[in-house]
Design a protein around this motif. Structure first.
Motif, PDB file in Angstrom:
ATOM      1  N   SER A  31       0.854  -1.179   0.000  1.00  0.00           N
ATOM      2  CA  SER A  31       0.000   0.000   0.000  1.00  0.00           C
ATOM      3  C   SER A  31       0.895   1.236   0.000  1.00  0.00           C
ATOM      4  CB  SER A  31      -0.879  -0.018   1.253  1.00  0.00           C
ATOM      5  OG  SER A  31      -1.537   1.204   1.416  1.00  0.00           O
ATOM      6  N   PRO A  32       0.395   2.361  -0.517  1.00  0.00           N
ATOM      7  CA  PRO A  32       1.206   3.584  -0.498  1.00  0.00           C
ATOM      8  C   PRO A  32       1.523   4.061   0.928  1.00  0.00           C
ATOM      9  CG  PRO A  32      -0.660   3.836  -1.987  1.00  0.00           C
ATOM     10  CD  PRO A  32      -0.844   2.542  -1.279  1.00  0.00           C
ATOM     11  N   ALA A  33       0.646   3.806   1.855  1.00  0.00           N
ATOM     12  CA  ALA A  33       0.857   4.249   3.230  1.00  0.00           C
ATOM     13  C   ALA A  33       1.658   3.248   4.060  1.00  0.00           C
ATOM     14  CB  ALA A  33      -0.489   4.497   3.900  1.00  0.00           C
ATOM     15  N   ALA A  34       1.946   2.082   3.509  1.00  0.00           N
ATOM     16  CA  ALA A  34       2.599   1.018   4.274  1.00  0.00           C
ATOM     17  C   ALA A  34       3.979   1.425   4.763  1.00  0.00           C
ATOM     18  CB  ALA A  34       2.677  -0.252   3.442  1.00  0.00           C
ATOM     19  N   LEU A  35       4.741   2.141   3.967  1.00  0.00           N
ATOM     20  CA  LEU A  35       6.094   2.535   4.368  1.00  0.00           C
ATOM     21  C   LEU A  35       6.062   3.471   5.570  1.00  0.00           C
ATOM     22  CD1 LEU A  35       9.056   2.193   3.719  1.00  0.00           C
ATOM     23  CD2 LEU A  35       8.890   4.183   2.230  1.00  0.00           C
ATOM     24  N   ARG A  36       5.147   4.434   5.559  1.00  0.00           N
ATOM     25  CA  ARG A  36       5.030   5.355   6.701  1.00  0.00           C
ATOM     26  C   ARG A  36       4.529   4.619   7.939  1.00  0.00           C
ATOM     27  NH1 ARG A  36       1.519   9.417   4.274  1.00  0.00           N
ATOM     28  NH2 ARG A  36       2.411   9.354   2.220  1.00  0.00           N
ATOM     29  N   LEU A  37       3.557   3.731   7.756  1.00  0.00           N
ATOM     30  CA  LEU A  37       3.055   2.953   8.885  1.00  0.00           C
ATOM     31  C   LEU A  37       4.141   2.047   9.462  1.00  0.00           C
ATOM     32  CD1 LEU A  37      -0.465   1.963   7.520  1.00  0.00           C
ATOM     33  CD2 LEU A  37       0.028   3.579   9.350  1.00  0.00           C
ATOM     34  N   LEU A  38       4.937   1.446   8.585  1.00  0.00           N
ATOM     35  CA  LEU A  38       6.037   0.600   9.035  1.00  0.00           C
ATOM     36  C   LEU A  38       7.054   1.409   9.828  1.00  0.00           C
ATOM     37  CD1 LEU A  38       7.541  -2.120   9.038  1.00  0.00           C
ATOM     38  CD2 LEU A  38       8.597  -1.409   6.891  1.00  0.00           C
ATOM     39  N   ALA A  39       7.413   2.579   9.342  1.00  0.00           N
ATOM     40  CA  ALA A  39       8.370   3.434  10.047  1.00  0.00           C
ATOM     41  C   ALA A  39       7.835   3.856  11.416  1.00  0.00           C
ATOM     42  CB  ALA A  39       8.696   4.655   9.207  1.00  0.00           C
ATOM     43  N   ALA A  40       6.563   4.202  11.476  1.00  0.00           N
ATOM     44  CA  ALA A  40       5.959   4.589  12.755  1.00  0.00           C
ATOM     45  C   ALA A  40       5.920   3.407  13.719  1.00  0.00           C
ATOM     46  CB  ALA A  40       4.555   5.127  12.516  1.00  0.00           C
ATOM     47  N   SER A  41       5.618   2.240  13.210  1.00  0.00           N
ATOM     48  CA  SER A  41       5.546   1.058  14.052  1.00  0.00           C
ATOM     49  C   SER A  41       6.921   0.679  14.600  1.00  0.00           C
ATOM     50  CB  SER A  41       4.947  -0.101  13.265  1.00  0.00           C
ATOM     51  OG  SER A  41       4.848  -1.240  14.064  1.00  0.00           O
ATOM     52  N   VAL A  42       7.935   0.740  13.768  1.00  0.00           N
ATOM     53  CA  VAL A  42       9.301   0.438  14.224  1.00  0.00           C
ATOM     54  C   VAL A  42       9.750   1.471  15.254  1.00  0.00           C
ATOM     55  CG1 VAL A  42      11.708   0.314  13.483  1.00  0.00           C
ATOM     56  CG2 VAL A  42       9.955  -0.837  12.158  1.00  0.00           C
ATOM     57  N   ALA A  43       9.467   2.729  14.999  1.00  0.00           N
ATOM     58  CA  ALA A  43       9.833   3.781  15.951  1.00  0.00           C
ATOM     59  C   ALA A  43       9.137   3.577  17.294  1.00  0.00           C
ATOM     60  CB  ALA A  43       9.492   5.148  15.374  1.00  0.00           C
ATOM     61  N   ALA A  44       7.857   3.246  17.266  1.00  0.00           N
ATOM     62  CA  ALA A  44       7.122   3.013  18.506  1.00  0.00           C
ATOM     63  C   ALA A  44       7.635   1.772  19.227  1.00  0.00           C
ATOM     64  CB  ALA A  44       5.632   2.871  18.219  1.00  0.00           C
ATOM     65  N   THR A  45       8.017   0.750  18.468  1.00  0.00           N
ATOM     66  CA  THR A  45       8.547  -0.469  19.063  1.00  0.00           C
ATOM     67  C   THR A  45       9.856  -0.196  19.801  1.00  0.00           C
ATOM     68  OG1 THR A  45       7.526  -1.795  17.322  1.00  0.00           O
ATOM     69  CG2 THR A  45       9.294  -2.828  18.549  1.00  0.00           C
ATOM     70  N   ILE A  46      10.612   0.770  19.336  1.00  0.00           N
ATOM     71  CA  ILE A  46      11.871   1.125  20.001  1.00  0.00           C
ATOM     72  C   ILE A  46      11.635   2.152  21.105  1.00  0.00           C
ATOM     73  CG2 ILE A  46      14.119   2.240  19.651  1.00  0.00           C
ATOM     74  CD1 ILE A  46      14.031   1.016  16.788  1.00  0.00           C
ATOM     75  N   LEU A  47      10.851   3.172  20.832  1.00  0.00           N
ATOM     76  CA  LEU A  47      10.705   4.286  21.774  1.00  0.00           C
ATOM     77  C   LEU A  47       9.884   3.949  23.012  1.00  0.00           C
ATOM     78  CD1 LEU A  47      10.260   7.321  19.388  1.00  0.00           C
ATOM     79  CD2 LEU A  47      12.221   6.762  20.799  1.00  0.00           C
ATOM     80  N   ILE A  48       8.842   3.180  22.873  1.00  0.00           N
ATOM     81  CA  ILE A  48       7.985   2.880  24.030  1.00  0.00           C
ATOM     82  C   ILE A  48       8.747   2.152  25.129  1.00  0.00           C
ATOM     83  CG2 ILE A  48       5.990   1.525  24.791  1.00  0.00           C
ATOM     84  CD1 ILE A  48       4.539   2.504  22.295  1.00  0.00           C
ATOM     85  N   PRO A  49       9.489   1.072  24.837  1.00  0.00           N
ATOM     86  CA  PRO A  49      10.260   0.439  25.922  1.00  0.00           C
ATOM     87  C   PRO A  49      11.341   1.343  26.515  1.00  0.00           C
ATOM     88  CG  PRO A  49      10.053  -1.065  24.088  1.00  0.00           C
ATOM     89  CD  PRO A  49       9.539   0.259  23.624  1.00  0.00           C
ATOM     90  N   VAL A  50      11.967   2.167  25.677  1.00  0.00           N
ATOM     91  CA  VAL A  50      12.996   3.081  26.182  1.00  0.00           C
ATOM     92  C   VAL A  50      12.376   4.106  27.127  1.00  0.00           C
ATOM     93  CG1 VAL A  50      14.606   4.913  25.498  1.00  0.00           C
ATOM     94  CG2 VAL A  50      14.559   2.754  24.245  1.00  0.00           C
ATOM     95  N   LEU A  51      11.247   4.659  26.755  1.00  0.00           N
ATOM     96  CA  LEU A  51      10.568   5.630  27.624  1.00  0.00           C
ATOM     97  C   LEU A  51      10.070   4.984  28.913  1.00  0.00           C
ATOM     98  CD1 LEU A  51       8.553   7.685  24.982  1.00  0.00           C
ATOM     99  CD2 LEU A  51      10.580   8.403  26.254  1.00  0.00           C
ATOM    100  N   LEU A  52       9.554   3.774  28.832  1.00  0.00           N
ATOM    101  CA  LEU A  52       9.114   3.068  30.040  1.00  0.00           C
ATOM    102  C   LEU A  52      10.292   2.776  30.961  1.00  0.00           C
ATOM    103  CD1 LEU A  52       6.466   0.584  28.630  1.00  0.00           C
ATOM    104  CD2 LEU A  52       6.065   2.595  30.042  1.00  0.00           C
ATOM    105  N   TYR A  53      11.420   2.375  30.402  1.00  0.00           N
ATOM    106  CA  TYR A  53      12.608   2.122  31.207  1.00  0.00           C
ATOM    107  C   TYR A  53      13.069   3.407  31.907  1.00  0.00           C
ATOM    108  CZ  TYR A  53      17.308   0.686  32.492  1.00  0.00           C
ATOM    109  OH  TYR A  53      18.452   0.421  33.185  1.00  0.00           O
ATOM    110  N   GLY A  54      13.076   4.517  31.176  1.00  0.00           N
ATOM    111  CA  GLY A  54      13.433   5.797  31.777  1.00  0.00           C
ATOM    112  C   GLY A  54      12.476   6.195  32.883  1.00  0.00           C
ATOM    113  N   TYR A  55      11.190   5.950  32.672  1.00  0.00           N
ATOM    114  CA  TYR A  55      10.199   6.257  33.699  1.00  0.00           C
ATOM    115  C   TYR A  55      10.449   5.421  34.955  1.00  0.00           C
ATOM    116  CZ  TYR A  55       5.743   6.331  36.128  1.00  0.00           C
ATOM    117  OH  TYR A  55       4.787   6.440  37.095  1.00  0.00           O
ATOM    118  N   ILE A  56      10.766   4.151  34.770  1.00  0.00           N
ATOM    119  CA  ILE A  56      11.029   3.279  35.911  1.00  0.00           C
ATOM    120  C   ILE A  56      12.265   3.754  36.671  1.00  0.00           C
ATOM    121  CG2 ILE A  56      11.766   0.940  36.552  1.00  0.00           C
ATOM    122  CD1 ILE A  56       9.938  -0.048  34.251  1.00  0.00           C
ATOM    123  N   LEU A  57      13.314   4.141  35.950  1.00  0.00           N
ATOM    124  CA  LEU A  57      14.524   4.643  36.607  1.00  0.00           C
ATOM    125  C   LEU A  57      14.252   5.908  37.411  1.00  0.00           C
ATOM    126  CD1 LEU A  57      17.357   4.154  33.965  1.00  0.00           C
ATOM    127  CD2 LEU A  57      17.036   2.942  36.105  1.00  0.00           C
TER     128      LEU A  57
END
Length: 74
Positions: A31-57
């Motif tokens: 799909s034309p939007a698949a590349l943007r959705l994939l990039a957002a999903s990969v970014a969220a997959t990396i950023l969410i655990p990092v932010l949660l870890y920082g919050y826990i610290l």
């Protein structure tokens, strides 16, 4: 408090599993939007655990600082 931590941990784990599934689905979409959705999903997959870890610290540091303040006042 322990029950709340378990519920939040389970919710976080389910969110990560859903993000991994979305990443796989978006990678396979044609799909034309698949590349943007994939990039957002990969970014969220990396950023969410990092932010949660920082919050826990930060929460752990604030909790330790609060317990030191309680002892110094007495």
């Amino acid at each position: 408090m322990e029950k709340i931590k378990r519920i939040l941990a389970l919710t976080g784990a389910l969110l990560l599993v859903a993000l991994y599934a979305c990443t796989l689905i978006f990678a396979l979409m044609d799909s034309p939007a698949a590349l943007r959705l994939l990039a957002a999903s990969v970014a969220a997959t990396i950023l969410i655990p990092v932010l949660l870890y920082g919050y826990i610290l930060i929460a752990r540091l604030l909790k330790e600082r609060g317990s030191e303040d309680d002892f110094s006042d007495k």
